[in-house]
Scaffold this active site. Structure first.
Site, PDB file in Angstrom:
ATOM      1  N   PHE A  56       0.851  -1.204   0.000  1.00 20.30           N
ATOM      2  CA  PHE A  56       0.000   0.000   0.000  1.00 20.30           C
ATOM      3  C   PHE A  56       0.884   1.251   0.000  1.00 20.30           C
ATOM      4  O   PHE A  56       1.924   1.293   0.670  1.00 20.30           O
ATOM      5  CB  PHE A  56      -0.883   0.052   1.250  1.00 20.30           C
ATOM      6  N   ASP A  57       0.391   2.229  -0.739  1.00 21.24           N
ATOM      7  CA  ASP A  57       0.923   3.587  -0.547  1.00 21.24           C
ATOM      8  C   ASP A  57       0.203   4.197   0.655  1.00 21.24           C
ATOM      9  O   ASP A  57      -0.862   3.704   1.063  1.00 21.24           O
ATOM     10  CB  ASP A  57       0.706   4.409  -1.801  1.00 21.24           C
TER      11      ASP A  57
END
Length: 570
Positions: free
Chosen positions: A424-425
């Site tokens: 995930f960012d």
């Protein structure tokens, strides 16, 4: 003694015997009594045969052999008149004397047929010829194929002897031949027995053997015909379901697990173009229209589609389900994959064939036939929606559903088959785009000051925060079984933030949410592609396209989240 006196003596002997016999015969007044006997000279008994009105002897119809040894004389079957009976008495008496002499003589006596031949041959010599017996009586013509007639009128006179003997010899020869050849001819009322190994239904056996129910259709009324037809249909149905039940008993039990209940499951909705590679199909739709597209799909419905960008991610989700069922057989908190597409229902056959070919556990389909499937996402309780159409993803984001646009890597990459890896960012993905606004409008210096000032204030949640919670909930189930090191789920935070200036707020926010991240990678603005190659995630979520394009070049499967201020600037 002279020769003349000897002749006279021989001539008178039959007469004397006949006179004694005739006196005894007068005592028998009732000729109709069966079994009446006359006693002559001691214990000798003479059987008197029964005769009819014409003088023919009526033979017992139930036996063709001589009487028992206790009775004595054998039965005589020749027709003769009443006068001839009396004249034959001396001969029968002599026969009875010889037959009742001793038991040993009975055993050595010839069969009844031989005795009958001897008596027949001696009869013309012993009895005197009278006017009544000068010509043999004309017997009645026997009826053909009548056993009763042949028994009653089967005489033993010379004119009938040869024909009777020839008939008996032919019958005996035919019987012996049939016994030797062992050829058993079954009557029409008997049917061949079906071997036990050859199973046939009741309807097939009933058609093979005729029954009394098989009557002429014209003789039945309409109600009877309908009733009979209904009975036949019921019999066919019963035989069919019996064969089906036998077939399913032989099939081994299906190892395919049942899908979890939607209210407990983590529902992942995937479009057909995200799950399979349908680039050529999309080109036909855009260039030739819907009809040609449907015709192409129907023609190639048995052609298996190749894997798409979300294919490996779905396979990894199924591996997690398998591990959870091993630890918790009754577990319902599982991933449930739903195929969500706007394709026509006729295309569903090709999709089903492809799903079954790859062994994907996808039981729920949603084929909207050209209409947008976004309206069904909430009805399916969707937790994450993955599609290849960016417009539908943006529509789902506006509806508050976590969504992302799938992109395949530019080259092949080896992925882990025993562990689901999700990267995930941070901003505008797990968190809100609050910090992105500061950075885009006031620059990085103001951004670092803001993050230090509000370090203890948790960030607002982003669109993928709920999906991370679902992954964390499943991870804790493995931790409870002491499977932390062997957990099949691993999460990554790959962000462009700097750890020294803005990383503390991110970690404290995750702690306040009660979430754990397995690995946190702060790159301080460095490219993410080389790091993702090392991680080899099944999917990487980011909100900015230049990070997506950079990761694609290294072969990473990416998912663009169209959320936040970065979308307005792009």
């Amino acid at each position: 003694m002279s020769q003349t006196s000897l002749k006279q003596k021989k001539k008178n002997e039959p007469g004397m015997r006949y006179s004694k016999e005739s006196l005894d015969a007068e005592k028998r007044k009732d000729p109709d009594k069966t079994g009446a006997r006359l006693s002559t000279q001691g214990s000798q008994e003479i059987p008197v045969p029964n005769t009819d009105s014409r003088g023919y002897i009526v033979r017992n119809q139930w036996s063709r052999t001589s009487r028992s040894p206790s009775t004595g004389a054998p039965s005589v079957d020749e027709p003769r008149s009443r006068n001839s009976i009396a004249k034959q008495a001396p001969t029968s008496t002599a026969t009875s004397r010889t037959s009742s002499a001793s038991p040993s003589q009975h055993e050595a006596s010839p069969p009844p047929q031989t005795s009958e031949k001897l008596s027949i041959s001696q009869t013309p010599q012993t009895r005197p010829i009278t006017q009544l017996d000068s010509q043999p009586p004309t017997p009645p013509e026997p009826e053909p194929n009548s056993r009763r007639t042949s028994k009653m009128y089967g005489g033993s006179e010379p004119w009938n002897l040869r024909e009777t003997r020839d008939t008996k010899e032919v019958q005996l020869r035919d019987y012996a031949h049939s016994c030797d050849s062992r050829e058993l001819i079954l009557p029409k009322s008997q049917y061949p027995r079906t071997p036990p190994t050859e199973w046939k239904s009741y309807v097939q056996r009933r058609l093979q053997y005729g029954t009394s129910v098989d009557m002429d259709q014209d003789c039945l009324s309409e109600a009877q015909q309908r009733q009979r037809q209904q009975i036949e249909e019921d019999e066919v149905d019963e035989a069919y379901w019996t064969s089906v039940s036998m077939l399913y008993e032989k099939i081994p039990s299906c190892a395919r697990p049942r899908p979890p209940k939607p209210k407990h499951a983590i529902t992942i909705a995937v479009s057909s173009r995200a799950l399979f590679n349908m680039v050529d199909d999309r080109r036909i739709y855009e260039e030739e229209g819907l009809e040609k597209y449907m015709e192409y799909q129907l023609t190639n419905e048995n052609v298996i589609l190749t894997p798409g960008p979300a294919f490996r991610f779905v396979k990894a989700l199924q591996h997690v389900n398998s591990r959870l069922r091993d630890l918790y057989p009754e577990e319902q908190d599982l991933f449930d994959i739903v195929l969500m597409t706007n394709n026509h229902a006729q295309v569903g056959v090709r999709l089903i064939n492809s799903v079954n070919h790859y062994g994907l556990l996808i039981d729920r389909f949603c084929l909207t036939g050209g209409k947008s499937p976004i309206g069904y996402l909430k009805a399916y309780l969707t937790n994450l929606y993955l599609s290849a159409d960016s417009e539908k993803v943006q529509e789902a984001i506006k509806e508050g559903i976590a969504s992302a646009t799938m992109f395949a890597g530019a080259k092949d990459m080896a992925y882990c088959d025993t562990q689901l890896r999700v990267a995930f960012d941070g901003d505008a993905v797990l968190f809100s785009d609050e910090s992105e606004h500061i950075a885009k409008e006031h620059g990085l210096d103001k951004f670092f000051q803001h993050e230090t000032l509000f370090e203890n204030k948790p960030l607002a949640q982003g669109p993928l925060k709920g999906f991370l919670e679902d992954l964390g909930k499943l991870q804790k189930k493995f931790y409870a079984k002491d499977e932390r090191l062997l957990c099949p789920i691993r999460t990554y935070l790959v962000t462009a933030r700097s750890a020294a200036s803005s990383g503390a707020r991110v970690l404290k926010t995750l702690r306040r949410w009660g979430l754990e991240i397995d690995e946190a990678l702060f790159l301080a603005g460095a490219p993410k592609g080389p790091i993702l190659v090392k991680i080899r995630p099944h999917i990487f979520f980011d909100d900015q396209m230049f990070h997506i394009e950079a990761a694609q070049k290294f072969g990473t499967i990416t998912a663009h989240v169209p959320y936040g201020i970065a979308q307005k600037r792009n």
